[in-house]
Design an enzyme around this catalytic site. Structure first.
Site, PDB file in Angstrom:
ATOM      1  N   VAL A  14      45.696  45.871  40.941  1.00 47.55           N
ATOM      2  CA  VAL A  14      46.419  46.797  41.822  1.00 47.55           C
ATOM      3  C   VAL A  14      47.836  47.062  41.295  1.00 47.55           C
ATOM      4  CG1 VAL A  14      47.193  47.227  44.180  1.00 47.55           C
ATOM      5  CG2 VAL A  14      45.068  45.971  43.780  1.00 47.55           C
ATOM      6  N   ARG A  45      53.812  36.530  35.223  1.00 48.63           N
ATOM      7  CA  ARG A  45      53.930  35.325  34.396  1.00 48.63           C
ATOM      8  C   ARG A  45      53.555  35.601  32.955  1.00 48.63           C
ATOM      9  NH1 ARG A  45      50.622  32.686  37.951  1.00 48.63           N
ATOM     10  NH2 ARG A  45      51.743  31.922  39.740  1.00 48.63           N
ATOM     11  N   ARG A  46      52.712  36.633  32.760  1.00 46.61           N
ATOM     12  CA  ARG A  46      52.172  36.868  31.406  1.00 46.61           C
ATOM     13  C   ARG A  46      52.832  38.079  30.762  1.00 46.61           C
ATOM     14  NH1 ARG A  46      46.861  38.762  31.650  1.00 46.61           N
ATOM     15  NH2 ARG A  46      47.097  39.241  33.843  1.00 46.61           N
ATOM     16  N   LYS A 103      45.815  42.103  52.665  1.00 44.76           N
ATOM     17  CA  LYS A 103      45.200  42.069  54.002  1.00 44.76           C
ATOM     18  C   LYS A 103      45.101  40.661  54.560  1.00 44.76           C
ATOM     19  CE  LYS A 103      42.113  42.508  50.543  1.00 44.76           C
ATOM     20  NZ  LYS A 103      41.364  43.329  49.688  1.00 44.76           N
ATOM     21  N   GLU A 188      37.346  40.168  45.459  1.00 48.43           N
ATOM     22  CA  GLU A 188      38.506  39.315  45.681  1.00 48.43           C
ATOM     23  C   GLU A 188      38.533  38.187  44.656  1.00 48.43           C
ATOM     24  OE1 GLU A 188      40.850  39.983  48.303  1.00 48.43           O
ATOM     25  OE2 GLU A 188      39.668  41.753  47.907  1.00 48.43           O
ATOM     26  N   LYS A 203      40.492  43.075  57.296  1.00 46.09           N
ATOM     27  CA  LYS A 203      40.781  44.515  57.429  1.00 46.09           C
ATOM     28  C   LYS A 203      40.543  44.989  58.866  1.00 46.09           C
ATOM     29  CE  LYS A 203      39.563  45.347  52.604  1.00 46.09           C
ATOM     30  NZ  LYS A 203      38.440  45.560  51.693  1.00 46.09           N
ATOM     31  N   GLY A 300      39.136  48.992  43.696  1.00 42.84           N
ATOM     32  CA  GLY A 300      39.366  49.443  42.325  1.00 42.84           C
ATOM     33  C   GLY A 300      40.814  49.872  42.141  1.00 42.84           C
TER      34      GLY A 300
HETATM   35  N1  HSE Z   1      37.442  43.092  47.494  1.00 49.17           N
HETATM   36  C1  HSE Z   1      37.826  44.226  48.249  1.00 49.17           C
HETATM   37  C2  HSE Z   1      36.595  45.105  48.454  1.00 49.17           C
HETATM   38  C3  HSE Z   1      38.890  44.977  47.524  1.00 49.17           C
HETATM   39  O1  HSE Z   1      35.617  44.934  47.726  1.00 49.17           O
HETATM   40  O2  HSE Z   1      36.596  45.934  49.359  1.00 49.17           O
HETATM   41  C4  HSE Z   1      39.512  46.105  48.299  1.00 49.17           C
HETATM   42  O3  HSE Z   1      40.159  45.648  49.458  1.00 49.17           O
END
Ligand code: HSE
Length: 433
Positions: A14, A45-46, A103, A188, A203, A300
């Site tokens: 993101v 960090r990278r 979230k 995630e 969410k 995405g």
């Molecule tokens: N892991 C989450 C999904 C990413 O697949 O909806 C977006 O919030």
């Protein structure tokens, strides 16, 4: 006018997406905001030789970045609760505006973070936290603000919908599709959040608070994931004219609010039943507008970055238009929060799909329907399926009933001597207006 100065904390899917979008669409964005947005810091960090970080200071000390004088807006895209909580709180205390895609953080600690933001006259914007590229937070806070929201139902986890779609359309194995979702940057960090419905519950918590003007209450969301949905149930549901989707549902009921996340049978002619792959959709039923449906990619880099940068644009506009930057719309879209109880799962009302494996014995079907009728449960459809080895699957669709009554009925059906295996049940929603 002076530029608005931004720190992007986290350069994962993101964060890197938002950085690139701000750079690639800089001219277009500046035309919309009327002033330049300057990225002064990235927190990482990278080393990231793949990104254009020219003229941008880099540090792994996120708390320190959150205190810097040459930062007006902190974009928190590191995810997880710690150190995100401490960093966001530090930013708020130092008068920074905050944009976050987190979230989990907001669902669990949003009430205190929003309170701190109010006390410090700053905003926390979180469009990207729900349904990726769909501007659903804006819809509820602004577009539908004249309405009384009755209910909303959404496919709000892209990974889960991607898995269900690939399993249904291509017969692919669960683990294989999950791996692809991870490779594509949809899942995630802990993919059980996607598979077990936790991400969708985060969410839904956010959506419900804006829809009904209630505090965030993640711990009261009934949460069930997709891991128990079998190809057998998908097939039977389709024979009856339904699709199985993982839905988050928030509904205003007579005695309180239902908050639930679970696999759900939906009539196949509902548009939302045909939302496939990583796409998300949220159906909102409100008075007087009726039902409105919002559709788009739910995960995405591109879609999520689109929402992050839209929040940045809103904040830049607010900074330009207000002295203190306190914003024009309250975090929950309500000035005064309502004290509506969240119903227990036992009190929730929904239709059901039941699949019962029985031995081939005379009268067993009658016994099952008698149990249902004694509990006051109406049967909408009943179907005997082709024998599986020595067992006969029976599929039943019921009218809406409280979960407590259905629990009693399922326990009695399960206890019948002719019933084998665990009785499968999936909730069913007609989603009528
Ligand atoms: N892991 C989450 C999904 C990413 O697949 O909806 C977006 O919030």
């Amino acid at each position: 006018m002076k530029p608005v100065r931004l720190a992007i904390l986290g350069l994962g899917t993101v964060g890197a997406g938002a950085l690139k979008l701000l750079q690639e669409n800089a001219a277009e964005i500046q035309r919309r905001t009327g002033r330049e947005i300057q990225i002064t810091y990235v927190g990482t960090r990278r080393p990231r030789p793949d990104l254009n970080l020219e003229g941008i200071k880099q540090s792994a000390d996120l708390l320190e970045i959150a205190r810097q004088d040459d930062v007006d807006v902190v974009v928190e895209v590191i995810g997880g609760i710690h150190p995100a909580y401490e960093v966001v709180m530090e930013a708020i205390k130092h008068g920074k505006q905050v944009v976050t895609a987190n979230k989990a953080l907001l669902a669990k600690h949003g009430n205190e973070l929003f309170k701190a933001a109010d006390a410090n006259n700053v905003q926390i914007m979180y469009e990207s936290a729900v349904a990726g590229g769909i501007p659903i937070i804006k819809v509820l806070r602004e577009g539908l603000s004249a309405n009384r929201i009755e209910w909303l139902a959404g496919i709000i986890n892209g990974t889960g919908n991607f898995i269900l779609t690939e399993m249904r359309d291509k017969g692919r194995a669960f683990a294989d599709v999950l791996k692809e979702a991870q490779d594509l940057g949809y899942a995630e960090a802990d993919p059980t959040f996607d598979v077990e419905g936790i991400d969708a519950a985060h969410k839904l918590t956010l959506l419900a608070s804006i829809a009904f003007g209630i505090p965030l209450q993640f711990d009261k969301v009934y949460t069930e994931g997709i891991s128990k949905v079998t190809a057998q149930d998908v097939k039977y549901a389709e024979e009856l004219g339904y699709r199985i989707k993982h839905l988050g549902i928030a509904r205003r009921a007579a005695k309180g609010v239902e908050l639930r996340v679970h696999p759900t049978l939906i009539p196949e002619d509902q548009l939302i039943a045909n939302v496939n792959g990583v796409m998300n959709a949220v159906l909102v039923n409100a008075t007087p507008v009726g039902s409105t449906l919002y559709y788009g990619a739910g995960a995405g880099a591109g879609p999520t970055a689109s929402a992050v940068v839209a929040d940045v644009v809103d904040i830049v506009r607010d900074i330009s238009y207000t002295e203190d930057g306190a914003g024009t719309i309250p975090h929950f879209a309500f000035e005064n929060l309502a004290d509506m109880p969240i119903l227990s799962s036992e009190e929730m009302v929904t239709g059901y799909y039941l699949r019962v494996h029985v031995e081939d014995q005379t009268g067993v079907l009658a016994k099952i329907t008698t149990i249902l009728s004694e509990k006051g449960i109406g049967v909408d459809a009943i179907m005997q399926q082709t024998r599986l080895k020595d067992l006969i699957p029976i599929v039943i669709l019921t009218d809406p009933i409280t979960e407590s009554k259905m629990n009693e009925a399922v326990a009695e059906i399960q206890a019948l001597p002719a019933v084998r295996d665990e009785v499968a049940r999936i909730r069913l929603e007609a989603l009528d207006s």
